[in-house]
Design a protein around this motif. Sequence first.
Motif, mmCIF file in Angstrom:
data_model
loop_
_atom_site.group_PDB
_atom_site.id
_atom_site.type_symbol
_atom_site.label_atom_id
_atom_site.label_comp_id
_atom_site.label_asym_id
_atom_site.label_seq_id
_atom_site.Cartn_x
_atom_site.Cartn_y
_atom_site.Cartn_z
ATOM 1 N N PRO A 55 13.886 41.773 2.842
ATOM 2 C CA PRO A 55 13.786 43.146 3.335
ATOM 3 C C PRO A 55 12.432 43.767 2.992
ATOM 4 O O PRO A 55 11.600 43.121 2.343
ATOM 5 C CB PRO A 55 14.911 43.856 2.584
ATOM 6 C CG PRO A 55 15.032 43.105 1.296
ATOM 7 C CD PRO A 55 14.679 41.681 1.617
ATOM 8 N N GLY A 84 9.559 45.498 1.150
ATOM 9 C CA GLY A 84 9.256 45.583 -0.275
ATOM 10 C C GLY A 84 9.692 44.375 -1.084
ATOM 11 O O GLY A 84 9.625 44.387 -2.310
ATOM 12 N N ALA A 85 10.126 43.307 -0.402
ATOM 13 C CA ALA A 85 10.595 42.122 -1.131
ATOM 14 C C ALA A 85 9.445 41.411 -1.824
ATOM 15 O O ALA A 85 9.639 40.714 -2.821
ATOM 16 C CB ALA A 85 11.292 41.169 -0.170
ATOM 17 N N LYS A 127 6.886 39.851 0.291
ATOM 18 C CA LYS A 127 6.415 38.813 1.222
ATOM 19 C C LYS A 127 4.907 38.895 1.416
ATOM 20 O O LYS A 127 4.188 37.895 1.315
ATOM 21 C CB LYS A 127 7.124 38.971 2.590
ATOM 22 C CG LYS A 127 8.640 38.952 2.509
ATOM 23 C CD LYS A 127 9.290 39.070 3.873
ATOM 24 C CE LYS A 127 9.069 40.389 4.578
ATOM 25 N NZ LYS A 127 9.734 41.551 3.972
ATOM 26 N N THR A 165 2.717 40.332 -0.432
ATOM 27 C CA THR A 165 2.022 40.026 -1.677
ATOM 28 C C THR A 165 1.886 38.511 -1.847
ATOM 29 O O THR A 165 0.824 38.015 -2.232
ATOM 30 C CB THR A 165 2.800 40.632 -2.859
ATOM 31 O OG1 THR A 165 3.040 42.010 -2.580
ATOM 32 C CG2 THR A 165 2.024 40.509 -4.145
ATOM 33 N N GLN A 200 -0.162 41.061 8.403
ATOM 34 C CA GLN A 200 0.947 41.888 8.892
ATOM 35 C C GLN A 200 0.433 43.075 9.693
ATOM 36 O O GLN A 200 1.013 43.453 10.700
ATOM 37 C CB GLN A 200 1.764 42.386 7.692
ATOM 38 C CG GLN A 200 2.871 43.335 8.082
ATOM 39 C CD GLN A 200 3.702 43.784 6.875
ATOM 40 O OE1 GLN A 200 3.417 43.448 5.739
ATOM 41 N NE2 GLN A 200 4.729 44.550 7.134
HETATM 42 N N1 LIG Z 1 -1.570 47.695 -3.077
HETATM 43 C C1 LIG Z 1 -0.416 47.965 -3.685
HETATM 44 N N2 LIG Z 1 -0.374 48.830 -4.693
HETATM 45 C C2 LIG Z 1 0.785 49.125 -5.329
HETATM 46 N N3 LIG Z 1 1.949 48.566 -5.030
HETATM 47 C C3 LIG Z 1 1.972 47.690 -4.014
HETATM 48 C C4 LIG Z 1 0.806 47.356 -3.294
HETATM 49 N N4 LIG Z 1 1.134 46.457 -2.342
HETATM 50 C C5 LIG Z 1 2.445 46.247 -2.463
HETATM 51 N N5 LIG Z 1 2.968 46.978 -3.470
HETATM 52 C C6 LIG Z 1 4.372 46.982 -3.911
HETATM 53 O O1 LIG Z 1 4.770 45.646 -4.084
HETATM 54 C C7 LIG Z 1 6.068 45.446 -3.587
HETATM 55 C C8 LIG Z 1 6.056 44.316 -2.559
HETATM 56 O O2 LIG Z 1 5.328 44.749 -1.430
HETATM 57 P P1 LIG Z 1 5.042 43.791 -0.199
HETATM 58 O O3 LIG Z 1 4.091 44.472 0.702
HETATM 59 O O4 LIG Z 1 4.643 42.463 -0.702
HETATM 60 O O5 LIG Z 1 6.458 43.719 0.475
HETATM 61 P P2 LIG Z 1 6.868 43.038 1.867
HETATM 62 O O6 LIG Z 1 7.955 42.096 1.552
HETATM 63 O O7 LIG Z 1 5.701 42.508 2.565
HETATM 64 O O8 LIG Z 1 7.480 44.288 2.633
HETATM 65 P P3 LIG Z 1 7.448 44.607 4.219
HETATM 66 O O9 LIG Z 1 8.555 43.843 4.833
HETATM 67 O O10 LIG Z 1 7.737 46.062 4.239
HETATM 68 O O11 LIG Z 1 6.126 44.231 4.716
HETATM 69 C C9 LIG Z 1 6.521 46.781 -3.034
HETATM 70 O O12 LIG Z 1 7.364 47.386 -3.980
HETATM 71 C C10 LIG Z 1 5.274 47.565 -2.872
HETATM 72 O O13 LIG Z 1 5.526 48.921 -3.126
#
Ligand SMILES: Nc1ncnc2c1ncn2[C@@H]1O[C@H](COP(=O)(O)OP(=O)(O)OP(=O)(O)O)[C@@H](O)[C@H]1O
Lengths: 305, 422
Positions: free
Chosen positions: A35, A37-38, A40, A42, A80
């Motif tokens: 979902p 914020g998982a 992915k 990162t 993304q």
């Molecule tokens: N540059 C940043 N600074 C602070 N926190 C971050 C940053 N990038 C991501 N996060 C946090 O790290 C966590 C993972 O974020 P990430 O973008 O990897 O999720 P995601 O799985 O790609 O979500 P989505 O499906 O919404 O793209 C989240 O809680 C987000 O708030």
Amino acid sequence: MISVQNVYKQYGRTVALDGLSFEVEKGTTFGLLGPNGAGKTTLIGCLGGLLVPDRGTLSIQGRSDPSQIEVRRCLGVVPQFIALYEELTALQNLRLFARLHGLGGKALVQRVEACLEIALLTERAKDRVSEFSGGMKRRLNLACSLLHDPMVLLLDEPTVGVDPQSRNLIFESIERMKQEGKTLIYTTHYMEEAQRLCDHVAIMDAGKILADGTVPELIEQHGGSARIEARLHGDEDLIGPISRCLENNPTIHIEDRLLGFETRRPMADLTALYQAGIQLDSLTMESTNLEDVFLNLTGKKLRDS
Amino acid sequence: MKRIFHLAMKDIAVLMADKGNLFWVFGFPIVYALFFGAIFSGSQEGPSSMTLGIVDEDGSALSRQFVEELDSRETLEVVSFSREEALARVRKGTLSSALFLKPGFGDGLGGLFSGDRNIEMASDPARAMESGFLQGLIVQSLFEVVYKQFTDMDTIRSNLDLWREEIRNDVGSTLNTTIFLGFVDALQLMLEDVELDSADSALSGFNLSIPTVEVAGENKGPENSFQITFPQAMLWGILGCAATFAVSLVRERTVGTMLRLRICPISQAHILAGKGFACFITCLFVIVMLFLGGKFFFHVPINSVPLFFLAAVSITLCFVGIMMMVSTLGRTEQSVGGAGWAIMMVMSMIGGGMVPLVFMPEWLHPFSYASPVRWGIYALEGGIWRGFGFAEMLMPCGILLAIGAVCFVFGLWLMKRFHSVG
Ligand SMILES: Nc1ncnc2c1ncn2[C@@H]1O[C@H](COP(=O)(O)OP(=O)(O)OP(=O)(O)O)[C@@H](O)[C@H]1O
Ligand SMILES: [Mg+2]
């Protein structure tokens, strides 16, 4: 081919990756389903050399630092968020990134043309990206990552906001790359995409991998039971043979020639009924999918809608 | 190297796509050079003249001589008013200062140092600089008139007679009267011995009109007001370029293209060098364009073309460094754009790019040495009309390059430290 061992990444107080480990075989497609914020994006950032993990090791094609230029040459990343020069035309964007990947001369012209075709933008090549629709930008965003024909491709939600047609087009190019033996990591929160494209899927939430395996494995282990309903042919009493076929499944229920039961192995059970000569007039099956797997693992839905 | 070139070409193509950018980078400097060049070309002697209101309530020969003396100055225009009108004008701001010569001014002038001068001045507090300048001119003219009096023997003698008369009329202090009269007689005797010529030459050392010494090279100072406005316009063009590129570097980050560049097989140094190179090319282009326009359309004489281009290249490199640093000062286009313009404004303020340095408070002056705008204009002028040699160019150009290098390194450090994430 790609290996991730105990990778950990934190942003301030937010733990984005919490000790992830997995391996991706050469020539396979690995899906990361999770979902918002998982973690992915990162993870893709770490694999693409854009972020440095706080702990743990990564390796791509035997090299541990993905920001090395040698790794970049064989690595493609589809971000993304659309990462294009909106002021430039599709062609100018493609040419620029092709040149930055060291292409030139005939090879450049060929690859740019091929990628324009992949993105179905040959007609619009000389239009500015700012004039494109969202789906067109998505397609170009993908195409710009394929110019150097990378052996490893990291795709971060490449189908967000595209219509079914463009989506299919993107799927087709991904399937073609699979056939060419490329190694892919594909993130999404659409289970149908993972089910269709990925050989292996990892279910992610809150920076952790909750389960991984092939799609049927995951469904079998975590999907719960499928529900089958069938209308029996003829009017003799079949309760005995059916129970025997279905190994005394306690959910069997027969009323008014309607048979209903729940099973984790729907295909095996149906085959057994058939082999025992039990005839069915009609059949409906509610099968489980990755969505159920996710629900069972986390207690929440993949998407809000 | 090839990749840096491709990156730079991309930046230039992006720049060209935005009409607004185009104006600030290319259009504005031209408009600036032409507009101010045209304005100043009307009065080639320098700043336009100031107006001083005069209320001559004395009406003596001396007061008239004094007003004539003031009027003879190039930078001063003297207009007579009644007392009320002069005050009203100063209050409304249509006149910066008015000078009142009260009755008895002519008699008091001989006693310039006695304190009772019968002279008053009213000034607009909002134009303090101008009135300060006027006061200087007034005192200078006063000295001039007094000096003429002292070199004129007849005036001195008649003054002595006058004093003698006054002393005699002063009844009551008989002892003092005889002493003072004796002093005046002695003074007269002494003056009669002095030859007129030698008195003149002895006093001429106090002549207050300062002779001017030729300071410019062969070109004898700026011949043409465009020689002043073109270097300034070039600086403005470069400031505009630097600000635009600083913002474009941040834009790469916010739009995500930086991420895409970073996954290409090129190093971060390549990316930055590409941006710097694009900025460099654009700045040079602006300069060359202004140079050609100035040379062929406005016939701006250029003393030394190679030295001019040495200055141009130094300035450009300096501002590439500044651009790099500025681009790291914020995370959004708005913050970097704001920071960029603020820094550029301050630099051109303290560097004398907008207001001449003399109008700045004293404590600010040393800071102007840190402003690349100051050195930039100085170096360009060195090539255009100051008639510098290569050795003289080394200092401003060296300072520019040093400022650029320091900013570049600092910017790189900030970027590595705070912006390593695409
Ligand atoms: N540059 C940043 N600074 C602070 N926190 C971050 C940053 N990038 C991501 N996060 C946090 O790290 C966590 C993972 O974020 P990430 O973008 O990897 O999720 P995601 O799985 O790609 O979500 P989505 O499906 O919404 O793209 C989240 O809680 C987000 O708030
Ligand atoms: Mg994401």
